[in-house]
Design a protein around this motif. Structure first.
Motif, mmCIF file in Angstrom:
data_model
loop_
_atom_site.group_PDB
_atom_site.id
_atom_site.type_symbol
_atom_site.label_atom_id
_atom_site.label_comp_id
_atom_site.label_asym_id
_atom_site.label_seq_id
_atom_site.Cartn_x
_atom_site.Cartn_y
_atom_site.Cartn_z
ATOM 1 N N SER A 50 0.831 -1.197 0.000
ATOM 2 C CA SER A 50 0.000 0.000 0.000
ATOM 3 C C SER A 50 0.870 1.254 0.000
ATOM 4 C CB SER A 50 -0.921 -0.016 1.221
ATOM 5 O OG SER A 50 -1.662 1.163 1.295
ATOM 6 N N TRP A 51 1.901 1.251 0.841
ATOM 7 C CA TRP A 51 2.803 2.397 0.906
ATOM 8 C C TRP A 51 3.495 2.605 -0.428
ATOM 9 C CZ3 TRP A 51 7.836 3.489 0.010
ATOM 10 C CH2 TRP A 51 8.295 4.723 0.468
ATOM 11 N N ALA A 52 3.969 1.533 -1.030
ATOM 12 C CA ALA A 52 4.669 1.646 -2.311
ATOM 13 C C ALA A 52 3.723 2.168 -3.393
ATOM 14 C CB ALA A 52 5.248 0.296 -2.717
ATOM 15 N N SER A 53 2.498 1.695 -3.375
ATOM 16 C CA SER A 53 1.509 2.152 -4.350
ATOM 17 C C SER A 53 1.185 3.628 -4.143
ATOM 18 C CB SER A 53 0.242 1.311 -4.218
ATOM 19 O OG SER A 53 -0.755 1.799 -5.076
ATOM 20 N N ASP A 54 0.959 4.030 -2.910
ATOM 21 C CA ASP A 54 0.670 5.437 -2.613
ATOM 22 C C ASP A 54 1.852 6.319 -2.962
ATOM 23 O OD1 ASP A 54 -1.772 4.628 -1.668
ATOM 24 O OD2 ASP A 54 -1.264 4.863 0.463
ATOM 25 N N HIS A 55 3.046 5.838 -2.663
ATOM 26 C CA HIS A 55 4.261 6.609 -2.931
ATOM 27 C C HIS A 55 4.456 6.789 -4.435
ATOM 28 C CE1 HIS A 55 7.997 8.380 -1.611
ATOM 29 N NE2 HIS A 55 8.655 7.667 -2.500
ATOM 30 N N ALA A 56 4.213 5.742 -5.202
ATOM 31 C CA ALA A 56 4.341 5.825 -6.655
ATOM 32 C C ALA A 56 3.306 6.792 -7.227
ATOM 33 C CB ALA A 56 4.179 4.445 -7.283
ATOM 34 N N SER A 57 2.109 6.792 -6.694
ATOM 35 C CA SER A 57 1.055 7.702 -7.157
ATOM 36 C C SER A 57 1.443 9.154 -6.886
ATOM 37 C CB SER A 57 -0.268 7.391 -6.460
ATOM 38 O OG SER A 57 -0.724 6.110 -6.801
ATOM 39 N N SER A 58 1.958 9.405 -5.695
ATOM 40 C CA SER A 58 2.338 10.789 -5.361
ATOM 41 C C SER A 58 3.525 11.244 -6.183
ATOM 42 C CB SER A 58 2.618 10.923 -3.868
ATOM 43 O OG SER A 58 3.770 10.216 -3.498
ATOM 44 N N ASP A 59 4.435 10.323 -6.524
ATOM 45 C CA ASP A 59 5.571 10.671 -7.383
ATOM 46 C C ASP A 59 5.090 11.090 -8.766
ATOM 47 O OD1 ASP A 59 7.369 10.206 -5.384
ATOM 48 O OD2 ASP A 59 8.078 8.282 -6.173
ATOM 49 N N ARG A 60 4.096 10.373 -9.290
ATOM 50 C CA ARG A 60 3.560 10.702 -10.603
ATOM 51 C C ARG A 60 2.855 12.058 -10.580
ATOM 52 N NH1 ARG A 60 0.059 6.059 -11.367
ATOM 53 N NH2 ARG A 60 1.264 4.810 -9.964
#
Length: 63
Positions: A50-60
């Motif tokens: 979940s953290w990795a997914s959220d982090h990737a979304s915020s990076d985009r």
């Protein structure tokens, strides 16, 4: 969550794996304990994903 939190989750995941292995090697392993540790380990894995997914979304969004 920060990278530091992800590091903590990763260390805790590894610690639980070690506990599972140690308990499994006992002459009469406690299957209930092993099941509980596996559930905790899975919950940590879900949190890391979940953290990795959220982090990737915020990076985009910030790129």
């Amino acid at each position: 969550m920060t990278d530091r939190y992800l590091d903590y989750l990763s260390r805790e995941h590894a610690r639980l794996e070690n506990e599972i292995q140690l308990e499994s090697k006992r002459p009469r392993p406690n299957e209930v304990l092993i099941a509980r540790l596996k559930k905790l380990k899975l919950a940590l894995k879900d949190q890391m994903r979940s953290w990795a997914s959220d982090h990737a979304s915020s990076d985009r969004l910030t790129a």
